[in-house]
Scaffold this motif. Structure first.
Motif, PDB file in Angstrom:
ATOM      1  N   GLU A 195      14.692  -7.492-104.153  1.00  0.00           N
ATOM      2  CA  GLU A 195      13.635  -7.662-105.162  1.00  0.00           C
ATOM      3  C   GLU A 195      14.240  -7.921-106.536  1.00  0.00           C
ATOM      4  N   ILE A 196      15.270  -7.180-106.868  1.00  0.00           N
ATOM      5  CA  ILE A 196      15.934  -7.355-108.164  1.00  0.00           C
ATOM      6  C   ILE A 196      16.592  -8.732-108.242  1.00  0.00           C
ATOM      7  N   MET A 197      17.269  -9.125-107.181  1.00  0.00           N
ATOM      8  CA  MET A 197      17.934 -10.429-107.176  1.00  0.00           C
ATOM      9  C   MET A 197      16.909 -11.565-107.311  1.00  0.00           C
ATOM     10  N   ARG A 198      15.786 -11.430-106.629  1.00  0.00           N
ATOM     11  CA  ARG A 198      14.740 -12.462-106.726  1.00  0.00           C
ATOM     12  C   ARG A 198      14.148 -12.499-108.133  1.00  0.00           C
ATOM     13  N   ALA A 199      14.002 -11.332-108.755  1.00  0.00           N
ATOM     14  CA  ALA A 199      13.484 -11.282-110.128  1.00  0.00           C
ATOM     15  C   ALA A 199      14.441 -11.953-111.101  1.00  0.00           C
ATOM     16  N   MET A 200      15.723 -11.944-110.770  1.00  0.00           N
ATOM     17  CA  MET A 200      16.722 -12.568-111.628  1.00  0.00           C
ATOM     18  C   MET A 200      16.894 -14.052-111.301  1.00  0.00           C
ATOM     19  N   GLY A 201      16.060 -14.563-110.388  1.00  0.00           N
ATOM     20  CA  GLY A 201      16.083 -15.989-110.098  1.00  0.00           C
ATOM     21  C   GLY A 201      16.951 -16.405-108.934  1.00  0.00           C
ATOM     22  N   PHE A 202      17.451 -15.453-108.160  1.00  0.00           N
ATOM     23  CA  PHE A 202      18.291 -15.762-107.008  1.00  0.00           C
ATOM     24  C   PHE A 202      17.481 -15.635-105.723  1.00  0.00           C
ATOM     25  N   ARG A 203      17.888 -16.350-104.704  1.00  0.00           N
ATOM     26  CA  ARG A 203      17.211 -16.298-103.409  1.00  0.00           C
ATOM     27  C   ARG A 203      18.235 -15.983-102.314  1.00  0.00           C
TER      28      ARG A 203
END
Length: 125
Positions: free
Chosen positions: A5-13
């Protein structure tokens, strides 16, 4: 789950495999969980790779929004208490209060975005 969730919030997939590799890389004590210092180091790693200040602020804002669920512009002491208590467990009540006091520089009882940025950009020792 939280790491993804944190990685996705930072724009990573990231894929599940990438998340597992990332956890192995940043989980310095091998606990299988990301402690607060490790979390800050994780964020700093991604921010350092892109020195553009605007991009950095945008990524931090996205991470901040995860915890500022009501969109009020700050993270409440209770939210912060739960987050820190979970990330740094086990902590005594006294240790938790000390950390909260240190993070809440202006004594407002909450952490605003500027305090969050400062915390995230401070290198952990």
């Amino acid at each position: 789950d939280d790491l993804g969730e944190i990685m996705r919030a930072m724009g990573f997939r990231p894929t599940e495999e990438e998340l597992k590799e990332l956890l192995l890389e940043i989980d310095e004590d091998g606990s299988g969980e990301i402690e607060f210092g490790e979390f800050c180091q994780l964020c700093a790693t991604f921010l350092v790779e892109d020195p553009d200040m605007e991009t950095m602020k945008r990524e931090l804002k996205d991470a901040f929004r995860i915890y500022d669920k009501e969109g009020l512009g700050y993270i409440t002491t209770e939210t912060l208490r739960g987050l820190i208590g979970e990330l740094l467990a086990p902590l005594t009540e006294e240790e938790l209060e000390g950390i909260l006091e240190e993070l809440d520089e202006d004594g407002s009882g909450s952490m605003d975005f500027d305090e969050f940025c400062e915390m995230m950009m401070t290198k952990q020792e």
